[in-house]
Design a protein around this motif. Structure first.
Motif, mmCIF file in Angstrom:
data_model
loop_
_atom_site.group_PDB
_atom_site.id
_atom_site.type_symbol
_atom_site.label_atom_id
_atom_site.label_comp_id
_atom_site.label_asym_id
_atom_site.label_seq_id
_atom_site.Cartn_x
_atom_site.Cartn_y
_atom_site.Cartn_z
ATOM 1 N N TYR A 6 -20.171 7.563 -56.974
ATOM 2 C CA TYR A 6 -19.327 7.447 -58.154
ATOM 3 C C TYR A 6 -18.933 5.986 -58.344
ATOM 4 O O TYR A 6 -18.656 5.282 -57.384
ATOM 5 N N GLU A 7 -18.903 5.580 -59.597
ATOM 6 C CA GLU A 7 -18.556 4.211 -59.969
ATOM 7 C C GLU A 7 -19.384 3.212 -59.157
ATOM 8 O O GLU A 7 -18.856 2.369 -58.447
ATOM 9 N N SER A 8 -20.706 3.349 -59.295
ATOM 10 C CA SER A 8 -21.641 2.505 -58.559
ATOM 11 C C SER A 8 -22.007 1.267 -59.351
ATOM 12 O O SER A 8 -22.130 1.316 -60.573
ATOM 13 N N GLY A 9 -22.219 0.204 -58.626
ATOM 14 C CA GLY A 9 -22.704 -1.043 -59.200
ATOM 15 C C GLY A 9 -23.842 -1.561 -58.350
ATOM 16 O O GLY A 9 -24.375 -0.846 -57.493
ATOM 17 N N LYS A 10 -24.218 -2.804 -58.553
ATOM 18 C CA LYS A 10 -25.298 -3.411 -57.777
ATOM 19 C C LYS A 10 -24.937 -3.528 -56.300
ATOM 20 O O LYS A 10 -25.786 -3.416 -55.424
ATOM 21 N N ARG A 11 -23.671 -3.802 -56.013
ATOM 22 C CA ARG A 11 -23.244 -4.113 -54.654
ATOM 23 C C ARG A 11 -22.741 -2.907 -53.885
ATOM 24 O O ARG A 11 -22.947 -2.795 -52.687
ATOM 25 N N LEU A 12 -22.035 -2.002 -54.561
ATOM 26 C CA LEU A 12 -21.410 -0.895 -53.840
ATOM 27 C C LEU A 12 -21.053 0.235 -54.775
ATOM 28 O O LEU A 12 -21.029 0.070 -55.986
ATOM 29 N N SER A 13 -20.760 1.382 -54.172
ATOM 30 C CA SER A 13 -20.196 2.529 -54.880
ATOM 31 C C SER A 13 -18.732 2.621 -54.474
ATOM 32 O O SER A 13 -18.400 2.496 -53.294
ATOM 33 N N GLN A 14 -17.866 2.843 -55.446
ATOM 34 C CA GLN A 14 -16.449 2.971 -55.111
ATOM 35 C C GLN A 14 -16.197 4.211 -54.263
ATOM 36 O O GLN A 14 -15.331 4.204 -53.391
ATOM 37 N N VAL A 15 -16.976 5.273 -54.519
ATOM 38 C CA VAL A 15 -16.860 6.510 -53.747
ATOM 39 C C VAL A 15 -18.271 7.027 -53.474
ATOM 40 O O VAL A 15 -19.128 6.996 -54.349
ATOM 41 N N LEU A 16 -18.456 7.520 -52.264
ATOM 42 C CA LEU A 16 -19.733 8.125 -51.875
ATOM 43 C C LEU A 16 -19.412 9.405 -51.125
ATOM 44 O O LEU A 16 -18.500 9.432 -50.289
ATOM 45 N N VAL A 17 -20.145 10.487 -51.444
ATOM 46 C CA VAL A 17 -19.951 11.765 -50.765
ATOM 47 C C VAL A 17 -21.266 12.142 -50.100
ATOM 48 O O VAL A 17 -22.318 12.173 -50.745
ATOM 49 N N ASN A 18 -21.199 12.427 -48.803
ATOM 50 C CA ASN A 18 -22.382 12.840 -48.052
ATOM 51 C C ASN A 18 -21.953 13.838 -46.976
ATOM 52 O O ASN A 18 -21.009 13.578 -46.224
ATOM 53 N N LEU A 50 -9.810 7.983 -57.238
ATOM 54 C CA LEU A 50 -11.167 8.048 -56.695
ATOM 55 C C LEU A 50 -11.392 9.326 -55.888
ATOM 56 O O LEU A 50 -12.464 9.931 -55.972
ATOM 57 N N LEU A 51 -10.400 9.747 -55.133
ATOM 58 C CA LEU A 51 -10.528 11.011 -54.402
ATOM 59 C C LEU A 51 -10.709 12.175 -55.372
ATOM 60 O O LEU A 51 -11.518 13.076 -55.131
ATOM 61 N N ALA A 52 -9.977 12.147 -56.490
ATOM 62 C CA ALA A 52 -10.115 13.206 -57.493
ATOM 63 C C ALA A 52 -11.533 13.230 -58.074
ATOM 64 O O ALA A 52 -12.086 14.307 -58.321
ATOM 65 N N LEU A 53 -12.132 12.049 -58.291
ATOM 66 C CA LEU A 53 -13.518 11.992 -58.767
ATOM 67 C C LEU A 53 -14.454 12.733 -57.827
ATOM 68 O O LEU A 53 -15.424 13.351 -58.262
ATOM 69 N N ALA A 54 -14.171 12.652 -56.528
ATOM 70 C CA ALA A 54 -15.005 13.298 -55.518
ATOM 71 C C ALA A 54 -14.590 14.738 -55.256
ATOM 72 O O ALA A 54 -15.141 15.396 -54.370
ATOM 73 N N GLY A 55 -13.583 15.222 -55.978
ATOM 74 C CA GLY A 55 -13.168 16.613 -55.833
ATOM 75 C C GLY A 55 -12.277 16.880 -54.639
ATOM 76 O O GLY A 55 -12.246 17.993 -54.122
ATOM 77 N N THR A 56 -11.547 15.863 -54.203
ATOM 78 C CA THR A 56 -10.657 16.036 -53.060
ATOM 79 C C THR A 56 -9.336 15.332 -53.345
ATOM 80 O O THR A 56 -9.082 14.898 -54.466
ATOM 81 N N ASP A 57 -8.471 15.252 -52.343
ATOM 82 C CA ASP A 57 -7.181 14.589 -52.539
ATOM 83 C C ASP A 57 -6.677 14.007 -51.221
ATOM 84 O O ASP A 57 -7.300 14.179 -50.170
ATOM 85 N N LYS A 58 -5.533 13.341 -51.298
ATOM 86 C CA LYS A 58 -4.993 12.613 -50.142
ATOM 87 C C LYS A 58 -4.649 13.514 -48.957
ATOM 88 O O LYS A 58 -4.583 13.033 -47.835
ATOM 89 N N SER A 59 -4.453 14.794 -49.178
ATOM 90 C CA SER A 59 -4.150 15.696 -48.058
ATOM 91 C C SER A 59 -5.358 15.895 -47.156
ATOM 92 O O SER A 59 -5.231 16.425 -46.055
ATOM 93 N N ARG A 60 -6.532 15.452 -47.599
ATOM 94 C CA ARG A 60 -7.768 15.656 -46.846
ATOM 95 C C ARG A 60 -8.318 14.346 -46.258
ATOM 96 O O ARG A 60 -9.448 14.291 -45.799
ATOM 97 N N ILE A 61 -7.488 13.285 -46.277
ATOM 98 C CA ILE A 61 -7.913 12.012 -45.691
ATOM 99 C C ILE A 61 -7.998 12.166 -44.181
ATOM 100 O O ILE A 61 -7.074 12.675 -43.533
ATOM 101 N N LEU A 62 -9.109 11.722 -43.633
ATOM 102 C CA LEU A 62 -9.330 11.762 -42.188
ATOM 103 C C LEU A 62 -8.884 10.470 -41.512
ATOM 104 O O LEU A 62 -8.239 10.495 -40.469
ATOM 105 N N PHE A 63 -9.271 9.341 -42.105
ATOM 106 C CA PHE A 63 -9.014 8.046 -41.480
ATOM 107 C C PHE A 63 -8.878 6.983 -42.553
ATOM 108 O O PHE A 63 -9.616 6.992 -43.531
#
Length: 116
Positions: A6-18, A50-63
């Motif tokens: 999500y929100e990808s450019g030449k250098r990086l993606s702001q969010v990546l889900v794998n 950004l977490l919302a874009l990935a379908g999650t939220d701050k309650s699910r932050i691991l690290f």
């Protein structure tokens, strides 16, 4: 397995889900005229978006990795962080003092991983 970006450019993606893990790249504030509290609030609002874009939220932050330009900002940053974190869902975290890349008025950067 598909990698979502999500929100990808030449250098990086702001969010990546794998494989059920969400990676949020280092986020910095837009308004560098604010103090550490204001800059921290800006970054955390960006993280929420950004977490919302990935379908999650701050309650699910691991690290979270937090970089501060000035160690003396630790307590003020923590006050904003603690008000933002979902009660009972504090993630693992590291906070590092670092000469951030950018103008001297850039005080904080945050990157993190969460579950989808």
């Amino acid at each position: 397995m598909t990698i979502e970006r999500y929100e990808s450019g030449k250098r990086l993606s702001q969010v990546l889900v794998n494989a059920g893990t969400v990676f949020v790249s280092g986020q910095i504030p837009a308004d560098l005229t604010q103090d550490i509290s204001g800059q921290t609030r800006q970054v955390l609002a960006q993280v929420d978006r950004l977490l919302a874009l990935a379908g999650t939220d701050k309650s699910r932050i691991l690290f979270a990795n937090i970089w501060l330009r000035h160690g003396s900002d630790f307590d003020a940053m923590n006050a904003v962080w603690e008000a933002w974190v979902t009660p009972g869902h504090a993630p693992s975290r590291a906070t590092i003092g670092s000469p951030l890349v950018g103008p001297d008025s850039l005080l904080i950067e945050i990157a993190l991983q969460a579950t989808a």
